[in-house]
Design an enzyme around this catalytic site. Structure first.
Site, PDB file in Angstrom:
ATOM      1  CE  LYS A  98      -6.818 -12.445   9.681  1.00 33.15           C
ATOM      2  NZ  LYS A  98      -6.697 -11.940  11.065  1.00 33.15           N
TER       3      LYS A  98
ATOM      4  CG  HIS B 183      -2.189  -0.712   1.085  1.00 33.81           C
ATOM      5  ND1 HIS B 183      -2.264  -2.082   1.056  1.00 33.81           N
ATOM      6  CD2 HIS B 183      -3.463  -0.272   0.927  1.00 33.81           C
ATOM      7  CE1 HIS B 183      -3.529  -2.436   0.903  1.00 33.81           C
ATOM      8  NE2 HIS B 183      -4.279  -1.366   0.818  1.00 33.81           N
TER       9      HIS B 183
END
Lengths: 178, 286
Positions: free
Chosen positions: A101, A37
């Site tokens: 998650k 990222h």
């Protein structure tokens, strides 16, 4: 409701998906964790177009067989670590499906609404199941620089799921039940 | 003693832990599947399918194959104690390629991955000594997602055991879906800061469903299971009845001024396997 979509998912279909729906996807997904990222947001240009792929928070276990990579085990990693990047990431790379998650925070929630995007939860630890649904590893970027778990892996998946819509494009989140 | 053969044994030990979940954990998950409905049931269903697939295909059940963690009980009459550390480390390197397991050891300063699951002070080995000539090695590969939810509480002794219980419940509610519930919670109470955390991790070695021998502590374990499950966090934090499969408590005597509580959280992939090495060098993995 249960849905089966081919990636990329059309914006009108993203809008149909509500918290609690089950989703299976077929198409291309790319993995990105904290380091990826950070790196992708820093770079002026990147060597692939993420906009037609799902973003998968995952640090997979891969194996090289001859000159090809195979997925050994590839469940999701904890999404909250990517919260500091995700709104900017959605805006810059025009993705509309995030798979992870544990859920994400307020900034991501706002970006999901603004850019018509969804966050889907995949069963944590179900790495062998995910690997069975991965048909092919198409490419890998920044492997030497970031190492296996943090590199960006592009894979083609078939009927990847069950994904649970955990944060939708209407501002709802399964994690804020009251 | 054939070190290469014993390294193969370590590879088999790690493979067993990474691809086959202990029966007690599977039984607890099967019970959870029966109790849950809706989304929670889909999550436990996916977990059970994943467990079957991992065993059948020999794939590690989770891509996070963990930090390789071993608890070693060395019989003091074992003839080659000095070789054990090298054998374990050698086995871990070999397992990284052969199984394979994910290279999971990163230098905290440079960020460089050591690529073979070894490095400074890892694999993490705890040594204990016992009578006899056998060596028992328990592998407990520990994933990062659940490890990140570990907590140390240096509580004020005045809060008493009620304070300890509240601390555990509050921390598990804060952790929510992040440690991949349904989890197993290991709690070390007493000792010092480091000992309480160590006892918490050691508590995870106890099979799911087995209570502390001390009846009063066993009751507290049961109470904590009920209280954490009442949170409704459920499998993967998506809501449901089962947030913990079990809670295990171990204790040590404490300093009068301290009440340390070490919280070790284990994801549903409560991976454990045992290897026994005999004094003639023969071994078995259970």
């Amino acid at each position: 409701m249960e849905y089966r979509f081919t990636l990329p998912i059309k914006p009108e279909d993203i809008k149909k998906l509500k918290v609690g729906d089950i989703l299976y996807v077929t198409g291309k997904i790319f993995t990105a964790r904290d380091e990826a990222h950070h790196l992708m947001l820093e770079k002026k240009s990147i060597p692939f177009d993420p906009s037609d792929m799902g973003l998968f928070h995952c640090g997979p276990l891969m194996k090289k067989v001859g000159d090809r990579w195979e997925v050994v085990s590839a469940g999701p990693t904890t999404s909250s670590r990517m919260e500091i990047f995700e709104d900017k990431f959605i805006e810059k790379f025009k993705i509309n499906l995030i798979i992870g998650k544990g859920g994400m925070g307020k900034n991501t929630q706002k970006a999901l609404q603004k850019y018509i995007c969804i966050y889907a939860s995949y069963t944590g630890g179900a790495g062998a199941l995910a690997a069975e649904k991965a048909e092919e590893v198409e490419n890998v970027f920044w492997l030497d620089e970031l190492g296996m778990p943090e590199a960006v892996w592009i894979m083609r998946v078939k009927e990847f799921g069950p994904l649970v819509i955990a944060m939708d494009s209407h501002g709802k989140s399964i994690f804020n039940r009251n | 003693m054939d070190s290469k053969d014993l390294e193969k044994g370590i590879v088999q030990l790690i493979k067993k832990a990474e691809t086959e979940l202990p029966k007690d954990v599977i039984t607890a998950l099967e019970k959870a599947y029966k109790v849950e409905i809706g989304i929670a049931k889909t999550q436990i269903g996916a977990i059970l399918e994943n467990i079957k697939l991992a065993k059948k295909t020999g794939r590690p059940m989770c891509q996070d194959t963990g930090i390789q963690t071993f608890f070693v009980e060395v019989g003091v009459d074992f003839p080659e104690i000095s070789k054990l550390k090298r054998i374990i480390t050698g086995g871990v390197k070999k397992a990284t390629k052969d199984i394979p397991i994910r290279p999971n050891t990163v230098d905290p300063f440079t960020g460089v991955n050591h690529k073979d699951n070894t490095g400074d002070n890892v694999p993490y080995i705890t040594w204990d000594f016992t009578d006899g000539s056998d060596v028992t090695i328990t592998a407990l590969p520990k994933g990062g997602g659940s490890e990140n939810m570990s907590k140390l509480g240096m509580l004020k002794p005045g809060v008493g055991i009620e304070g300890v219980k509240n601390f555990v419940v509050e921390e598990m509610i804060k952790a929510a879906g992040q440690p991949c519930p349904p989890t197993i919670v290991g709690i070390g109470i007493g000792g010092g800061a480091d000992l309480s955390l160590k006892l918490g991790k050691k508590a995870l070695l106890r099979p799911v469903g087995v209570r502390n021998n001390d009846k009063n502590i066993a009751k507290i374990e049961e109470e904590l299971i009920k209280r954490i499950n009442a949170s409704g966090i459920g499998p993967m934090g998506l809501g449901g009845k089962i947030t913990v499969l079990d809670v295990h408590i171990e204790k040590a005597h404490r300093h009068p001024a301290s009440l340390p509580v070490g919280l070790a959280v284990q994801c549903w992939a409560d991976r454990r396997a045992k290897m026994i090495i005999h004094k003639n060098g023969s071994w078995e993995v259970k």
